[in-house]
Design a protein around this motif. Structure first.
Motif, PDB file in Angstrom:
ATOM      1  N   GLY A  31       0.820  -1.273   0.025  1.00 25.46           N
ATOM      2  CA  GLY A  31       0.075   0.068   0.161  1.00 25.46           C
ATOM      3  C   GLY A  31       0.999   1.335  -0.147  1.00 25.46           C
ATOM      4  N   ALA A  32       0.479   2.353  -0.435  1.00 19.34           N
ATOM      5  CA  ALA A  32       1.094   3.524  -0.742  1.00 19.34           C
ATOM      6  C   ALA A  32       0.205   4.874  -0.480  1.00 19.34           C
ATOM      7  N   GLY A  33      -0.729   4.695   0.391  1.00 19.77           N
ATOM      8  CA  GLY A  33      -1.786   5.559   0.727  1.00 19.77           C
ATOM      9  C   GLY A  33      -1.129   6.522   1.939  1.00 19.77           C
ATOM     10  N   GLY A  34      -2.067   7.075   2.673  1.00 20.57           N
ATOM     11  CA  GLY A  34      -1.757   7.885   3.764  1.00 20.57           C
ATOM     12  C   GLY A  34      -1.070   7.224   4.888  1.00 20.57           C
ATOM     13  N   ALA A  35      -1.751   5.855   5.013  1.00 23.15           N
ATOM     14  CA  ALA A  35      -1.174   5.031   6.298  1.00 23.15           C
ATOM     15  C   ALA A  35       0.213   4.426   6.163  1.00 23.15           C
ATOM     16  N   ALA A  36       0.610   4.230   4.686  1.00 21.35           N
ATOM     17  CA  ALA A  36       1.885   3.859   4.220  1.00 21.35           C
ATOM     18  C   ALA A  36       2.523   5.174   4.621  1.00 21.35           C
ATOM     19  N   ALA A  59       5.125  -1.618  -2.125  1.00 20.17           N
ATOM     20  CA  ALA A  59       4.607  -2.252  -3.241  1.00 20.17           C
ATOM     21  C   ALA A  59       3.001  -2.009  -3.235  1.00 20.17           C
ATOM     22  N   ASN A  60       2.803  -1.407  -4.433  1.00 24.61           N
ATOM     23  CA  ASN A  60       1.354  -0.982  -4.457  1.00 24.61           C
ATOM     24  C   ASN A  60       0.521  -1.526  -5.699  1.00 24.61           C
ATOM     25  N   ARG A  61      -0.791  -1.746  -5.624  1.00 23.65           N
ATOM     26  CA  ARG A  61      -1.593  -2.046  -6.699  1.00 23.65           C
ATOM     27  C   ARG A  61      -1.387  -1.114  -7.926  1.00 23.65           C
ATOM     28  N   THR A  62      -1.439   0.435  -7.623  1.00 20.16           N
ATOM     29  CA  THR A  62      -0.896   1.382  -8.463  1.00 20.16           C
ATOM     30  C   THR A  62       0.477   1.556  -8.172  1.00 20.16           C
ATOM     31  N   GLU A  63       1.310   1.057  -9.139  1.00 17.63           N
ATOM     32  CA  GLU A  63       2.752   1.043  -8.883  1.00 17.63           C
ATOM     33  C   GLU A  63       3.280   2.761  -8.678  1.00 17.63           C
ATOM     34  N   SER A  64       2.672   3.531  -9.754  1.00 18.78           N
ATOM     35  CA  SER A  64       3.257   5.107  -9.683  1.00 18.78           C
ATOM     36  C   SER A  64       3.268   5.621  -8.255  1.00 18.78           C
ATOM     37  N   LYS A  65       2.179   5.206  -7.451  1.00 20.49           N
ATOM     38  CA  LYS A  65       1.989   5.804  -6.083  1.00 20.49           C
ATOM     39  C   LYS A  65       2.888   5.418  -5.368  1.00 20.49           C
ATOM     40  N   ALA A  66       3.502   3.988  -5.286  1.00 17.72           N
ATOM     41  CA  ALA A  66       4.710   3.494  -4.460  1.00 17.72           C
ATOM     42  C   ALA A  66       5.892   4.397  -4.833  1.00 17.72           C
TER      43      ALA A  66
HETATM   44  P1  ATR Z   1      -5.309   5.263   3.731  1.00 17.18           P
HETATM   45  O1  ATR Z   1      -5.112   6.772   4.372  1.00 17.18           O
HETATM   46  O2  ATR Z   1      -6.141   4.115   4.760  1.00 17.18           O
HETATM   47  O3  ATR Z   1      -3.831   4.625   3.583  1.00 17.18           O
HETATM   48  P2  ATR Z   1      -5.714   5.715   1.017  1.00 17.18           P
HETATM   49  O4  ATR Z   1      -4.660   6.782   1.050  1.00 17.18           O
HETATM   50  O5  ATR Z   1      -7.060   5.916   0.249  1.00 17.18           O
HETATM   51  O6  ATR Z   1      -6.122   5.279   2.549  1.00 17.18           O
HETATM   52  O7  ATR Z   1      -4.777   4.381   0.210  1.00 17.18           O
HETATM   53  C1  ATR Z   1      -5.721   3.221   0.217  1.00 17.18           C
HETATM   54  C2  ATR Z   1      -4.452   2.253  -0.134  1.00 17.18           C
HETATM   55  O8  ATR Z   1      -5.195   0.983  -0.226  1.00 17.18           O
HETATM   56  C3  ATR Z   1      -4.029   2.490  -1.470  1.00 17.18           C
HETATM   57  O9  ATR Z   1      -2.365   1.979  -1.509  1.00 17.18           O
HETATM   58  C4  ATR Z   1      -4.685   1.685  -2.488  1.00 17.18           C
HETATM   59  O10 ATR Z   1      -4.066   1.183  -3.521  1.00 17.18           O
HETATM   60  P3  ATR Z   1      -4.082   2.030  -4.899  1.00 17.18           P
HETATM   61  O11 ATR Z   1      -3.113   3.047  -4.692  1.00 17.18           O
HETATM   62  O12 ATR Z   1      -3.666   1.089  -5.870  1.00 17.18           O
HETATM   63  O13 ATR Z   1      -5.592   2.346  -5.167  1.00 17.18           O
HETATM   64  C5  ATR Z   1      -4.734   0.469  -1.379  1.00 17.18           C
HETATM   65  N1  ATR Z   1      -5.904  -0.463  -1.907  1.00 17.18           N
HETATM   66  C6  ATR Z   1      -7.266  -0.238  -1.549  1.00 17.18           C
HETATM   67  N2  ATR Z   1      -8.164  -1.331  -1.825  1.00 17.18           N
HETATM   68  C7  ATR Z   1      -7.215  -2.028  -2.307  1.00 17.18           C
HETATM   69  C8  ATR Z   1      -7.293  -3.556  -2.816  1.00 17.18           C
HETATM   70  N3  ATR Z   1      -8.606  -4.125  -2.797  1.00 17.18           N
HETATM   71  N4  ATR Z   1      -6.052  -4.441  -3.020  1.00 17.18           N
HETATM   72  C9  ATR Z   1      -5.060  -3.696  -2.971  1.00 17.18           C
HETATM   73  N5  ATR Z   1      -4.661  -2.462  -2.710  1.00 17.18           N
HETATM   74  C10 ATR Z   1      -5.943  -1.763  -2.330  1.00 17.18           C
END
Ligand code: ATR
Length: 274
Positions: free
Chosen positions: A128-133, A151-158
């Motif tokens: 994951g690469a969102g706020g929590a990461a 590692a992230n589903r959307t690689e560019s965010k990682a």
């Molecule tokens: P948070 O603040 O909880 O981190 P966020 O910033 O919205 O929330 O980030 C959500 C993260 O969960 C992202 O890394 C997202 O992946 P994408 O960047 O590809 O969207 C990831 N995520 C959410 N649902 C997912 C799933 N079903 N499988 C894999 N990754 C998921």
């Protein structure tokens, strides 16, 4: 003259923070009250100003969706909050200025150390690469890992995250690239919100199965979907993120009161009520 604290969020009814901080206060014999307050998206910053107009208001926590707005409101940011672009703890300082900090990173590391899930030189995979990461990065890198791979589903965010802190042991990739990392990971941390939709991140089973420890930042009354999956794959050591919740609260409590509460009894009490 009891000092006041609270947590802002939207929604906020579910927050365990008042319960946690009252347990800490009782344990350490600190005289304080801690409430929870619902704020509106547009009115959040005025709610902060109003709360702190009371000289007995010494600090607050901020949860979703206000962490970025809180970072804009404070006078100063800690280095961790600057990097995270988010604040979960505001501290009224003796000079009257408000400091924004983030205790999510220290909170997870405190829990990982409590669980003996990590040591320096570890190979860590962060999913994951969102706020929590982003909030966890600085604290994880402070453990001097051999490798921290985001590692992230959307690689560019990682890739965006690794660009924030260029250093050799910090790399990024997409989920599909993971099997090409030959050496197993000592620790895999799930920071994605995938469990909210009842999904396991689409990471190869071989990567999960070889992990020394799997830590899911989510928690619920039963093992999270990822942890259930890991157990089926034969992973022996894993944990959900209830201890991180208590750990980040303990760090906030320390920043406000200068006293470190014991987390174990609080984690146990919360677990029994899930
Ligand atoms: P948070 O603040 O909880 O981190 P966020 O910033 O919205 O929330 O980030 C959500 C993260 O969960 C992202 O890394 C997202 O992946 P994408 O960047 O590809 O969207 C990831 N995520 C959410 N649902 C997912 C799933 N079903 N499988 C894999 N990754 C998921």
């Amino acid at each position: 003259m009891t000092q006041q604290y609270l947590v802002f969020g939207n929604p906020i009814a579910q927050s365990k923070s008042p319960q946690i901080h009252h347990m800490f206060a009782e344990q350490t014999q600190q005289d304080l009250v801690y409430a929870k307050q619902l704020a509106s998206i547009e009115g959040f910053k005025s709610s902060l100003t109003e709360f702190f107009s009371d000289p007995l208001a010494m600090g607050c926590n901020v949860t979703a969706p206000f962490k970025e707005q809180a970072a804009e409101w404070v006078d100063e940011l800690s280095s961790g909050a600057k990097l995270a672009g988010a604040v979960n703890t505001i501290i009224r300082q003796p000079n009257g200025k408000f400091l924004g900090d983030t205790t999510d990173g220290p909170g997870i590391v405190q829990d990982l150390l409590r669980l003996q899930a990590v040591k320096s030189g570890a190979r860590i995979l962060l999913l994951g690469a969102g706020g929590a990461a982003r909030g966890a990065l600085q604290s994880l890198l402070a453990l001097s890992p051999e490798l921290l791979l985001v590692a992230n589903r959307t690689e560019s965010k990682a890739a965006l995250l690794t660009s924030l802190i260029p250093q050799d042991n910090f790399e990024s990739c997409g989920f599909d690239d993971l099997p090409s990392y030959d050496k197993p990971f000592d620790l895999i941390i799930n920071s994605t919100s995938s469990s909210l939709s009842g999904e396991v991140p689409a990471v190869a089973d071989s990567v999960l199965a070889n992990a020394g420890f799997i830590y899911d930042m989510s928690y619920s009354d039963k093992p999270t979907i990822l942890l259930q999956h890991a157990a089926k794959l034969g992973v022996q050591h894993y944990s959900d993120g209830l201890g991180m919740l208590v750990g980040q609260a303990a760090e906030s409590f320390y920043l406000w009161r200068g006293v470190r509460p014991q987390v174990e009894p609080v984690i146990e009490a919360l677990r029994s009520e899930l």
